[in-house]
Structure formats: C-alpha cells, structure tokens
Design a protein around this motif. Structure first.
Motif, mmCIF file in Angstrom:
data_model
loop_
_atom_site.group_PDB
_atom_site.id
_atom_site.type_symbol
_atom_site.label_atom_id
_atom_site.label_comp_id
_atom_site.label_asym_id
_atom_site.label_seq_id
_atom_site.Cartn_x
_atom_site.Cartn_y
_atom_site.Cartn_z
ATOM 1 N N ALA A 169 -46.526 -9.055 -7.185
ATOM 2 C CA ALA A 169 -46.495 -10.547 -6.978
ATOM 3 C C ALA A 169 -46.048 -10.560 -5.694
ATOM 4 N N MET A 170 -44.794 -9.684 -5.325
ATOM 5 C CA MET A 170 -44.148 -9.772 -4.243
ATOM 6 C C MET A 170 -44.744 -9.078 -2.973
ATOM 7 N N LEU A 171 -45.608 -8.097 -3.285
ATOM 8 C CA LEU A 171 -46.333 -7.332 -2.279
ATOM 9 C C LEU A 171 -47.661 -8.148 -1.732
ATOM 10 N N ASP A 218 -45.459 -13.486 1.563
ATOM 11 C CA ASP A 218 -44.478 -14.909 1.278
ATOM 12 C C ASP A 218 -45.207 -16.052 1.320
ATOM 13 N N GLU A 219 -46.543 -15.997 1.461
ATOM 14 C CA GLU A 219 -47.396 -17.248 1.554
ATOM 15 C C GLU A 219 -47.410 -17.842 0.401
ATOM 16 N N PHE A 220 -46.984 -17.493 -0.735
ATOM 17 C CA PHE A 220 -47.019 -18.126 -2.089
ATOM 18 C C PHE A 220 -45.325 -17.902 -2.553
ATOM 19 N N PRO A 221 -44.326 -18.707 -1.871
ATOM 20 C CA PRO A 221 -42.914 -18.221 -2.423
ATOM 21 C C PRO A 221 -42.504 -18.226 -3.958
ATOM 22 N N SER A 222 -42.990 -19.143 -4.702
ATOM 23 C CA SER A 222 -42.824 -19.375 -5.988
ATOM 24 C C SER A 222 -43.879 -18.615 -6.977
ATOM 25 N N PHE A 223 -44.572 -17.555 -6.443
ATOM 26 C CA PHE A 223 -45.541 -16.950 -6.951
ATOM 27 C C PHE A 223 -45.028 -16.064 -8.192
ATOM 28 N N GLU A 253 -52.206 -21.824 -11.496
ATOM 29 C CA GLU A 253 -51.484 -22.578 -10.448
ATOM 30 C C GLU A 253 -52.352 -23.033 -9.521
ATOM 31 N N ASN A 254 -53.598 -22.302 -9.400
ATOM 32 C CA ASN A 254 -54.813 -22.995 -8.741
ATOM 33 C C ASN A 254 -54.368 -22.417 -7.150
ATOM 34 N N LEU A 255 -54.090 -21.052 -7.254
ATOM 35 C CA LEU A 255 -53.668 -20.483 -5.953
ATOM 36 C C LEU A 255 -54.852 -19.882 -5.162
ATOM 37 N N LYS A 256 -54.949 -19.555 -4.196
ATOM 38 C CA LYS A 256 -55.883 -18.704 -3.390
ATOM 39 C C LYS A 256 -56.049 -17.476 -3.274
#
Length: 289
Positions: A192-194, A197-202, A240-243
């Motif tokens: 998830a970290m890799l 930063d586009e998804f800070p709460s991911f 979370e409906n993230l791309k």
C-alpha cells in the motif's frame, strides 16, 4: 610490527572506503574487504590515515583471513576467503535493501553463513545465490516484509534456485514453518505504501482490512497465500472505490494480477460476498460480515 592491508584476491594495496556501506573495496579487483566487524581492536590506522592490520595469522587456511582476537564480534571464527567473501556479499545485499546495521538480521546472517558453510549446506551454489537465499531466510525468520523478488534483484539471481536453497537452509535449522505466511498485514501495508502518496489514507484502510481477514484466516482452515497481501490491497481499493488496479498492485508486489484477482474472489467467498456487493461501501461495512 604492523602491516599494510593487502587484498586477498589480487595482492593490491589500493582500496576505496565506502562510508555509506562501511566497507573497504579493492580498487583493482573489486573484492569487498569488510572492516566494520573488526572495530574492537583488530584494525588500526597509521599516521597517514591508511587502514592497517595489527598482524596477519601465520596460518591462513586456504589463503583466507583469520581474525586475531577470539571475542571480536561475529567474525571471530572466519576460516577462509570463501566465507569472508560470502558474508561480505550478504552484507552488501542487506545494505541495498536498507536494512539497518543495528538489526539482528546482520548478526544472524553472519553467524549462520559460517555454520552452514561448515555443514556443506551451500553445496556448489554460486556466492550470489548463497547470499540471497540466506538473507531471504533470515528476513522471513524475523517477519520482515521483503519479497523474494526484491532479495534476488541485487545480484539478478534465479528466484527458484534461491528459494530452493532457502528452504534447504530452513530444513537444516529445523524451521521450515518460516515460509508459512501466518500474517499478511505487514506485506499488505508495504504494498500500500509503495503504491504512492496519491491515496494518503490507503495504508490505514489496508491495515484495518488485513487485520480483519488475518483474524478470520487464523480461525479457519483457510491459509494465507503469497498473493493474499496483494489481494487485501485490491479489496480495500474496491471498497473505497479507488482507482487502483490489480495491475498496479502487481507491479509493486511482483505478483501476477491474475493471481491477485483469483485471491480476491477466494477471500470474499469466505465472508459470503463478492466485488459487486462491496464496491464503494467503505471499509466500515466489514463489520456486518
């Protein structure tokens, strides 16, 4: 009487010291002359700042290096050049993986290499394969989230050969369970970290979901798989409906996106749901399953 350090491979006296790695490298042939393990009195400096050795052993086994002081850190019983070079390659690999020198992994690798070498566990494996296999085994023993692909990258080793030797090491150490993935959270968080930063709460979402599923898997006959951590990231992205696609997750995890998709289906089936039912519902909806 003191003697200038001489390269064990080519007898050169020209060296370059890498402060970042804490290693002295022969300029002529590239042999790594590890200096840090001998800090407790084995090495000194002359008036010009050149590294010198208090004295050489008068009976170097197989033209190799022997330490002088019996209580000098973890290289106290190095018997020959093969072990010396092998441990040096392990240290270089761990440095490339950014493993802190204070980590117990450094000490474990050094001690194990000598033990395994004496037992002929390495057989005829190349030095690169030995280093990668031993480092991978020690990382798994300490539950550190490094993949086989990452460990093999530095020396461009064959992953199958490295894993086969790592399993051989585990068997010798009576620790074959080290390769059973009991907790996938730390790997999932790393992936998830890799992703960026586009998804800070991911990362937080993935961590929450991983804890949830790891708890379920530990109470059932369903085992975690190498693709499980990547599937956690995929499920979190769906909820979370993230791309974030399985292809993207596959790129950072080294796992085929098809395998990630199959594992997503398996995990969701365990809680009696599917992707359509959880899409965009948020991680919080896990509580109802």
């Amino acid at each position: 009487m003191v003697m200038m350090m001489i390269c064990l491979e080519c007898q050169s006296k020209k060296f370059n010291f890498d402060e970042g790695l804490g290693e002295l490298v022969c300029i002529d042939c590239g042999l790594v002359m590890v200096t840090e393990p001998f800090e407790k009195g084995t090495y000194l400096q002359d008036n010009q700042g050149s590294i010198i050795r208090e004295r050489w052993s008068t009976n170097l086994h197989e033209m190799g290096l022997q330490t002088i002081k019996p209580n000098s850190l973890s290289f106290t019983k190095i018997e020959n050049k093969a072990v010396y070079k092998g441990v040096s390659m392990c240290r270089l690999l761990m440095s490339s993986l950014k493993i802190p020198r204070t980590s117990v992994v450094f000490t474990n690798v050094e001690e194990l290499y000598l033990s395994l070498y004496r037992k002929h566990v390495f057989s005829t494996s190349p030095l690169e394969t030995r280093a990668a296999a031993l480092v991978y085994y020690c990382l798994r023993s300490d539950s550190l989230p490094f993949t086989l692909k990452e460990v093999c990258h530095e020396y461009e080793c064959n992953k199958k050969q490295v894993f086969k030797l790592a399993r051989k090491i585990a068997k010798e150490e009576n620790n074959t369970s080290v390769f059973l993935r009991k907790e996938s959270r730390i790997f999932a968080e790393k992936y998830a970290m890799l992703i960026g930063d586009e998804f800070p709460s991911f990362v937080g979402k993935v961590s929450h979901l991983s804890t949830y599923f790891d708890n379920i898997l530990s109470k059932t006959d369903n085992n975690a798989k190498p693709s499980t951590p990547a599937a956690y990231c995929s499920i979190a992205a769906i909820m979370e409906n993230l791309k974030i696609t399985n292809k993207t997750i596959g790129q950072v995890s080294g796992i085929r996106y098809e395998a990630i998709g199959q594992e997503v289906k398996r995990l969701l089936k365990i809680i009696n749901t599917d992707k359509k039912q959880i899409k965009g519902k948020g991680i919080e909806c896990l509580e109802k399953y």
